[in-house]
Design a protein around this motif. Structure first.
Motif, PDB file in Angstrom:
ATOM      1  N   ILE A 118       5.727  10.734  17.566  1.00  0.00           N
ATOM      2  CA  ILE A 118       5.885   9.539  16.733  1.00  0.00           C
ATOM      3  C   ILE A 118       4.947   9.668  15.308  1.00  0.00           C
ATOM      4  O   ILE A 118       3.851   9.702  15.516  1.00  0.00           O
ATOM      5  CB  ILE A 118       5.535   8.317  17.681  1.00  0.00           C
ATOM      6  CG1 ILE A 118       6.668   8.157  18.820  1.00  0.00           C
ATOM      7  CG2 ILE A 118       5.594   6.953  16.826  1.00  0.00           C
ATOM      8  CD1 ILE A 118       6.156   7.211  19.818  1.00  0.00           C
ATOM      9  N   LEU A 119       5.793   9.158  14.287  1.00  0.00           N
ATOM     10  CA  LEU A 119       5.297   9.193  12.901  1.00  0.00           C
ATOM     11  C   LEU A 119       4.817   7.819  12.652  1.00  0.00           C
ATOM     12  O   LEU A 119       5.825   6.967  12.528  1.00  0.00           O
ATOM     13  CB  LEU A 119       5.993   9.844  11.946  1.00  0.00           C
ATOM     14  CG  LEU A 119       6.396  11.427  12.309  1.00  0.00           C
ATOM     15  CD1 LEU A 119       7.383  11.887  11.393  1.00  0.00           C
ATOM     16  CD2 LEU A 119       5.230  12.302  12.468  1.00  0.00           C
ATOM     17  N   ALA A 120       3.762   7.502  12.422  1.00  0.00           N
ATOM     18  CA  ALA A 120       3.245   6.324  12.045  1.00  0.00           C
ATOM     19  C   ALA A 120       2.725   6.291  10.638  1.00  0.00           C
ATOM     20  O   ALA A 120       1.494   6.847  10.422  1.00  0.00           O
ATOM     21  CB  ALA A 120       2.496   5.586  13.047  1.00  0.00           C
ATOM     22  N   ASP A 121       3.245   5.466   9.985  1.00  0.00           N
ATOM     23  CA  ASP A 121       3.003   5.489   8.222  1.00  0.00           C
ATOM     24  C   ASP A 121       2.187   4.300   7.938  1.00  0.00           C
ATOM     25  O   ASP A 121       2.945   3.128   7.998  1.00  0.00           O
ATOM     26  CB  ASP A 121       4.053   5.497   7.276  1.00  0.00           C
ATOM     27  CG  ASP A 121       3.526   5.861   5.897  1.00  0.00           C
ATOM     28  OD1 ASP A 121       2.177   5.870   5.583  1.00  0.00           O
ATOM     29  OD2 ASP A 121       4.395   6.198   5.085  1.00  0.00           O
ATOM     30  N   GLU A 122       0.830   4.260   8.071  1.00  0.00           N
ATOM     31  CA  GLU A 122       0.032   2.722   7.934  1.00  0.00           C
ATOM     32  C   GLU A 122       0.600   1.573   8.694  1.00  0.00           C
ATOM     33  O   GLU A 122       1.000   0.837   8.013  1.00  0.00           O
ATOM     34  CB  GLU A 122       0.264   2.326   6.400  1.00  0.00           C
ATOM     35  CG  GLU A 122      -0.340   3.707   5.427  1.00  0.00           C
ATOM     36  CD  GLU A 122      -1.883   3.439   5.284  1.00  0.00           C
ATOM     37  OE1 GLU A 122      -2.671   2.773   6.220  1.00  0.00           O
ATOM     38  OE2 GLU A 122      -2.593   3.989   4.392  1.00  0.00           O
ATOM     39  N   PRO A 123       0.813   1.809   9.823  1.00  0.00           N
ATOM     40  CA  PRO A 123       1.348   0.945  10.853  1.00  0.00           C
ATOM     41  C   PRO A 123       0.466  -0.919  10.657  1.00  0.00           C
ATOM     42  O   PRO A 123       1.365  -1.425  10.792  1.00  0.00           O
ATOM     43  CB  PRO A 123       1.417   1.422  12.137  1.00  0.00           C
ATOM     44  CG  PRO A 123       0.550   2.186  12.102  1.00  0.00           C
ATOM     45  CD  PRO A 123       0.229   2.819  10.758  1.00  0.00           C
ATOM     46  N   THR A 124      -0.665  -0.667  10.429  1.00  0.00           N
ATOM     47  CA  THR A 124      -1.388  -1.661  10.322  1.00  0.00           C
ATOM     48  C   THR A 124      -1.508  -2.394   9.071  1.00  0.00           C
ATOM     49  O   THR A 124      -2.125  -3.431   8.834  1.00  0.00           O
ATOM     50  CB  THR A 124      -2.663  -1.661  11.251  1.00  0.00           C
ATOM     51  OG1 THR A 124      -3.301  -0.822  10.267  1.00  0.00           O
ATOM     52  CG2 THR A 124      -2.646  -1.130  12.286  1.00  0.00           C
ATOM     53  N   GLY A 125      -0.715  -1.855   8.047  1.00  0.00           N
ATOM     54  CA  GLY A 125      -0.926  -1.854   6.596  1.00  0.00           C
ATOM     55  C   GLY A 125      -0.805  -3.454   6.324  1.00  0.00           C
ATOM     56  O   GLY A 125      -1.250  -4.061   5.650  1.00  0.00           O
ATOM     57  N   ALA A 126       0.219  -4.039   7.116  1.00  0.00           N
ATOM     58  CA  ALA A 126       0.827  -5.394   6.704  1.00  0.00           C
ATOM     59  C   ALA A 126       0.223  -6.451   7.707  1.00  0.00           C
ATOM     60  O   ALA A 126       0.709  -7.438   7.553  1.00  0.00           O
ATOM     61  CB  ALA A 126       2.138  -5.272   6.566  1.00  0.00           C
ATOM     62  N   LEU A 127      -0.766  -6.200   8.580  1.00  0.00           N
ATOM     63  CA  LEU A 127      -1.082  -7.046   9.788  1.00  0.00           C
ATOM     64  C   LEU A 127      -2.759  -7.575   9.379  1.00  0.00           C
ATOM     65  O   LEU A 127      -3.326  -6.865   8.911  1.00  0.00           O
ATOM     66  CB  LEU A 127      -0.973  -6.411  11.108  1.00  0.00           C
ATOM     67  CG  LEU A 127       0.543  -5.646  11.285  1.00  0.00           C
ATOM     68  CD1 LEU A 127       0.285  -4.854  12.726  1.00  0.00           C
ATOM     69  CD2 LEU A 127       1.515  -6.453  11.220  1.00  0.00           C
TER      70      LEU A 127
ATOM     71  N   VAL B 116      -0.757   8.074   9.922  1.00  0.00           N
ATOM     72  CA  VAL B 116      -1.240   8.103   8.874  1.00  0.00           C
ATOM     73  C   VAL B 116      -2.087   6.776   8.483  1.00  0.00           C
ATOM     74  O   VAL B 116      -1.247   5.749   8.772  1.00  0.00           O
ATOM     75  CB  VAL B 116      -0.476   8.484   7.760  1.00  0.00           C
ATOM     76  CG1 VAL B 116      -0.965   8.122   6.114  1.00  0.00           C
ATOM     77  CG2 VAL B 116      -0.076  10.079   7.610  1.00  0.00           C
ATOM     78  N   THR B 117      -3.360   6.690   8.123  1.00  0.00           N
ATOM     79  CA  THR B 117      -3.919   5.560   7.781  1.00  0.00           C
ATOM     80  C   THR B 117      -4.994   5.532   6.997  1.00  0.00           C
ATOM     81  O   THR B 117      -5.536   6.628   6.918  1.00  0.00           O
ATOM     82  CB  THR B 117      -4.540   4.605   8.986  1.00  0.00           C
ATOM     83  OG1 THR B 117      -4.850   3.295   9.024  1.00  0.00           O
ATOM     84  CG2 THR B 117      -5.522   5.617   9.963  1.00  0.00           C
ATOM     85  N   HIS B 118      -5.462   4.589   6.022  1.00  0.00           N
ATOM     86  CA  HIS B 118      -6.693   4.863   5.721  1.00  0.00           C
ATOM     87  C   HIS B 118      -7.717   3.637   5.930  1.00  0.00           C
ATOM     88  O   HIS B 118      -8.608   3.248   5.439  1.00  0.00           O
ATOM     89  CB  HIS B 118      -6.856   4.950   4.091  1.00  0.00           C
ATOM     90  CG  HIS B 118      -6.184   4.068   3.177  1.00  0.00           C
ATOM     91  ND1 HIS B 118      -4.894   4.388   2.511  1.00  0.00           N
ATOM     92  CD2 HIS B 118      -6.341   2.619   2.916  1.00  0.00           C
ATOM     93  CE1 HIS B 118      -4.611   3.152   1.882  1.00  0.00           C
ATOM     94  NE2 HIS B 118      -5.376   2.168   2.114  1.00  0.00           N
ATOM     95  N   ASP B 119      -7.368   2.825   7.262  1.00  0.00           N
ATOM     96  CA  ASP B 119      -8.033   1.993   7.941  1.00  0.00           C
ATOM     97  C   ASP B 119      -9.008   2.536   8.826  1.00  0.00           C
ATOM     98  O   ASP B 119      -8.483   2.924   9.887  1.00  0.00           O
ATOM     99  CB  ASP B 119      -7.342   0.857   8.337  1.00  0.00           C
ATOM    100  CG  ASP B 119      -7.837   0.003   9.118  1.00  0.00           C
ATOM    101  OD1 ASP B 119      -9.286  -0.070   9.100  1.00  0.00           O
ATOM    102  OD2 ASP B 119      -7.232  -0.989   9.780  1.00  0.00           O
TER     103      ASP B 119
END
Lengths: 269, 721
Positions: free
Chosen positions: A175-184, A210-213
């Motif tokens: 599963i590829l997750a691209d900044e999944p929390t970016g908008a939350l 992928v995240t920068h959080d």
């Protein structure tokens, strides 16, 4: 564990060898990725971190077959992605990959149930079987009460949880997750990350996020840090270490990387 | 530099411009074609009666054209607005990069002018060809010998087209300037608008709505079908059918997909088969926001189809509309001279029964003699162009003196209404003739009566719809007619009712009802109004200037008879009918209106197709993200293309299907009416009209599919999402 794959007999799910991506021509050449090697094993929750322009998105695009490498190979479950024709690539995406996007990308005209069903329909799974699988996944991930709602009747966090369901329901290799929390907001973020973790523990899913959080990254089992298109550092969470300790380690690496966001504010665990 | 940029822009965005270009070109074609084919230049070679009519048509077309310039202008602005919206990002980028608004405006103006110029030239070339065809059609419709055809070119129309084009181009430029001045950079990051699902309540109501729509439409259809059989009910029921049809259509579009969605959801294996649910939901969402415009489109298409069919019919069949009046068996001039015998002309004294009878006999005698002396000898006389003539004696009644009664019970409402309508439209609707006189008139033309001397017979003209109705009523309800005259009233029961063209020597051109009554019965009636019909048949090539001479013949006859009876003011009422001229004018007006109809209809199709195409494309463009999502989670390109085609097909052809369904019933109605008056060929006209609509429509459809695919899906070579 499969890090040195052949010994344990447990082959890596994703294998990246000498991956290089160059944009532009001649004088204007940019190396977005430069000779990157790594593997992902079944059941891992791999985080990719790095400042803007470090090549995170390029990496994700190459793995998800929507861009082609200049050099090197990406192998998912034994399939070399280079060999895929466009229609095969589409089938590959629907059968072998799951996606979670920053803006969750649910179709507004479909209910939660129907949104989750999309990858199954694309993969040609029969309706009866699909329904059983959706109910089960929704039960495990705690979104059963969202199935009959339309996306605009859900909160952002709920929509992203449904999107996570959609990503996992087809039993993808990865599963590829691209900044999944970016908008939350932070509460929804935590809920989602816990859900991602249970996808891994309860459903045996393999994730690449992928995240920068750093808070989000602290839920991962391993983190790769990218800088200027190359691997800069690798951080593994010890089985005994708590999330808080892991978070501290992440912050330290980010400081070394010179991430300005971390320097200013490094204490929001 | 700017020129190069605009030129390259244009080549790159050819597909964006395609719709705009098509609309502009077709507008020019239509505008130039109709103006030229109906211009005075086109008709200057013809002579005779027809010319004034053609000149009238030229004027109508001129006025219409001015109005249509406004419509085309609106349409072109609409197409332009879409194009502008599509290129907002590009334009914004130029601004961000530091291009001055003035430079940008100049660049866009250059582009637009270049496109417009191309469209104008292409439109004029196509229009020139089109106007030749149309001109031939005009000639055929007005029965002008086709050998008189020559290449039609009208400098006037050319100038008018160029002026219209300049005005529209100027409008477009002003429009662009306004758009540019209003453009804000922030619009660049405007989030995409997404479709919403229709609410739960709506989808529940849709089932009820759908059932109601079907019921209402069924009612409208059955009403229309019944009107085809009872044409005299048209003023009463036709508006009702139209209103029901409109309501039904709107309801249908408001509820159709909601209903189908509910239906499909009941059949789970179908609903969840492959991506059916996605397609259905998608369509339901679109319909729930666009049902109003789709229903309006369907209705516009339906009216266009109907008007176009009728226009084609009158243009194609105008020969046959005129044909009956050029055959040799008909009289084409009738003079009815009616006398009221109840009052003495000079003194105003009311005459008694005896005096009426004696005046009647003297009148008859004088009439026969004067006719034999003055008119009968003119057969074959080249001064008048008369071939044959005949004199027949009739009896008239005032409307108030006629009463309809049924043998049993009441006269049905339908017949009563038909009768009243007939009375209102036809002054002297009912005539009497004695059996002997009728037999004589028929014999003169080599015909024999289909009744015996003792029978009372009702005759009707088959070209008059009411005749069929009354005849039907006489048979089915055993109707009887009561006529009052003087102090007596007589009830006529008919042994036979015949609606037949074979008794043309008796039936007037205007289609009255005629009773043939046994001589003895006539003798017993106190008939106070009697009159004579002198019918003439002219040579087909008879000149128009004979008309005055013939009319003078009748005036002289009237005066001579007055003098003969020693009652100078007893001249009777002359009613003069030149049926050929009348019907020529009548058919001419129909053909003229048909050309106007044709023009308006083609414009209508252009408008609906353009607006539909642009609406669909902005919708696709605004919802591009859903195709991106599907592509990301693994939908093949081929599937997405099919999805777009399905949506476009639905958007374009659903209104057309509904319009065609409506026009099937309209067809039954119109063809019923046409058959009733003994004509045929409506099917061909309808087929032609439908084909024209489908052709123009499909042209737009194909272009729209290309543009939509291009808009929603990335180019194949870089499979980027």
């Amino acid at each position: 564990m499969c890090l040195d794959a052949d010994e344990s007999g447990n082959a890596p799910l994703l294998e990246i060898r000498g991956l290089t991506k160059v944009y532009g021509r001649q004088a204007a050449r940019t190396r977005a990725l430069d000779n990157v090697f790594f593997t992902v094993c079944p059941g891992e929750f791999l985080g990719i971190m790095g400042p803007s322009g470090s090549g995170k998105t390029t990496l994700l695009n190459l793995i998800s077959t929507i861009d082609r490498p200049t050099e090197g190979t990406v192998t998912v479950g034994g399939t070399d992605l280079k060999s895929l024709k466009p229609s095969q690539a589409a089938d590959f995406r629907s059968r072998r990959l799951g996606f979670i996007f920053q803006d969750y990308n649910l179709l507004t005209t479909l209910t939660g149930f129907e949104n989750i069903m999309l990858p199954l329909s694309l993969a040609g799974v029969r309706q009866a079987e699909a329904a059983v699988r959706i109910r089960k996944v929704a039960e495990v991930l705690g979104v059963a009460d969202l199935l009959d709602r339309f996306p605009d009747q859900m909160s952002r966090g709920e929509a992203q949880r449904v999107a996570a369901c959609r990503a996992v329901v087809g039993r993808p290799d990865i599963i590829l997750a691209d900044e999944p929390t970016g908008a939350l907001d932070s509460v929804s973020s935590r809920q989602l990350l816990e859900l991602l973790q249970s996808m891994r523990t309860e459903l045996g899913a393999t994730l690449l996020m992928v995240t920068h959080d750093p808070m989000a990254a602290s839920y991962c089992s391993r983190i790769l840090f990218l800088k200027d298109g190359s691997l800069y550092h690798e951080l593994k969470r010890e089985d005994t270490a708590s999330r808080e300790i892991f978070y501290g380690q992440i912050i330290d690496v980010l400081r070394d990387l010179g991430d300005p966001g971390v320097l200013k504010d490094g204490s929001h665990v | 530099m700017l020129f190069k940029l605009s030129y390259r822009n244009m080549r790159r965005s050819l597909r964006d411009y395609a719709l705009y270009f098509l609309t502009l070109t077709l507008s020019v074609v239509l505008f130039y074609m109709f103006r030229t084919a109906t211009s005075q230049e086109a008709f200057s070679a013809y002579s005779g009666n027809i010319v004034w009519m053609l000149i009238g048509m030229t004027d109508i077309m001129k006025i219409l054209s001015r109005f249509l310039v406004a419509v085309f202008g609106f349409l072109i602005l609409y197409a332009n607005r879409f194009m502008f919206k599509r290129r907002k990002c590009e334009i914004g980028l130029y601004l961000v990069l530091g291009m001055k608004p003035r430079q940008l405006a100049r660049m866009l103006a250059l582009e637009i002018l270049f496109i417009n110029l191309n469209a104008l030239v292409l439109g004029l070339i196509l229009g020139t060809f089109g106007s030749q065809g149309l001109s031939l059609l005009v000639m055929r419709a007005f029965l002008i010998d086709l050998s008189q055809f020559r290449f039609v070119f009208s400098p006037q129309s050319l100038v008018a087209t160029i002026i219209a084009y300049l005005v529209i181009s100027l409008l477009v430029l002003v429009f662009i300037a306004i758009q540019l001045s209003r453009l804000k950079l922030i619009d660049l990051i405007r989030p995409e608008r997404r479709l919403r699902h229709p609410g739960k309540l709506r989808s529940a109501l849709s089932v009820l709505g759908f059932i109601a729509a079907i019921l209402i439409l069924a009612q409208a259809y059955s009403l229309i079908l019944s009107l085809a059989r009872m044409p005299l009910q048209i003023p009463h029921d036709f508006p009702k059918a139209i209103v029901l049809g409109i309501i039904g259509t709107y309801l249908l579009f408001a509820s159709l997909t909601g209903f189908l969605l509910r239906l499909a959801q009941l059949v789970k294996p179908f609903y969840y088969r492959r991506l059916n649910y996605f397609t259905l939901r998608q369509i339901a969402a679109r319909m729930s926001s666009f049902w109003l415009s789709l229903a309006t489109t369907a209705l516009l298409l339906f009216f266009t189809l109907s008007i176009l069919s009728v226009s084609f019919f009158f243009i194609r069949e105008s020969n046959r509309l005129l044909a009956p009046y050029s055959t040799d068996k008909k009289f084409d001039i009738e003079a009815w001279i009616a006398y009221d015998l109840s009052i003495e002309p000079d003194s105003g004294r009311i005459l008694n029964k005896q005096e009426v009878r004696s005046l009647s006999l003297r009148l008859e005698d004088s009439y026969r003699r004067n006719y034999a002396a003055q008119i009968a000898p003119l057969q074959g006389d080249t001064r008048y162009g008369i071939v044959t003539s005949s004199l027949t004696k009739f009896y008239f009644f005032d409307e108030g003196d006629l009463g309809l009664s049924a043998a049993q019970g009441q006269v049905s409402d339908h017949i009563r209404r038909t009768w009243e309508d007939l009375k209102n439209t036809n002054g002297q609707l009912f005539l009497l003739i004695s059996a002997g006189e009728a037999a004589k008139a028929l014999e003169q033309q080599g015909l024999t009566p289909a009744w015996s001397d003792t029978e009372t017979v009702l005759l009707g003209h088959p070209l008059v719809p009411a005749a069929h109705e009354i005849a039907g009523g006489m048979r089915s309800e055993a109707l009887a007619l009561t006529v009052k005259s003087g102090h007596s009233a007589t009830t006529l029961k008919f042994d036979q009712v015949l609606v037949d063209d074979n008794f043309w020597p008796l039936l007037g051109m205007q289609g009255r009802l005629l009773a043939v009554v046994p001589d003895e019965l006539i003798a017993g009636m106190e008939l106070q109004q009697q009159g004579y019909r002198i019918a003439l048949q002219r040579q087909p090539e008879a000149e128009a200037d004979h008309m005055g001479a013939i009319q003078n013949l009748f005036y002289d006859l009237q005066e001579d008879i007055g003098r003969d009876l020693d009652l100078p003011s007893f001249t009777g009422m002359l009613d003069y009918i030149d049926s050929k001229a009348e019907l020529e004018a009548n058919a001419g007006v129909k053909v003229m209106l048909s050309f106007v109809g044709l023009y308006i209809c083609l414009t209508f199709i252009l408008i609906t197709a353009t607006i539909l195409a642009l609406q669909h494309l902005s919708e696709i463009s605004d919802n591009r993200i859903r195709y991106r999502i599907l592509s990301q989670i693994g939908a093949r390109r081929g599937y997405l293309r099919r999805q777009i085609i399905t949506e476009t097909v639905l958007y374009f052809y659903l209104p057309l299907v509904v319009a065609t369904l409506h026009s099937v019933f309209a067809f039954r109605f119109f063809s019923g009416l046409i058959e009733l008056v003994g004509l045929s060929g409506y099917l061909r006209s309808t087929t032609l009209a439908t084909l024209v609509v489908i052709a123009v429509y499909s042209l737009y459809f194909i272009l729209t599919v290309f543009s939509a695919t291009h808009l929603a899906l990335p180019a194949r070579k870089d499979e980027k999402i």
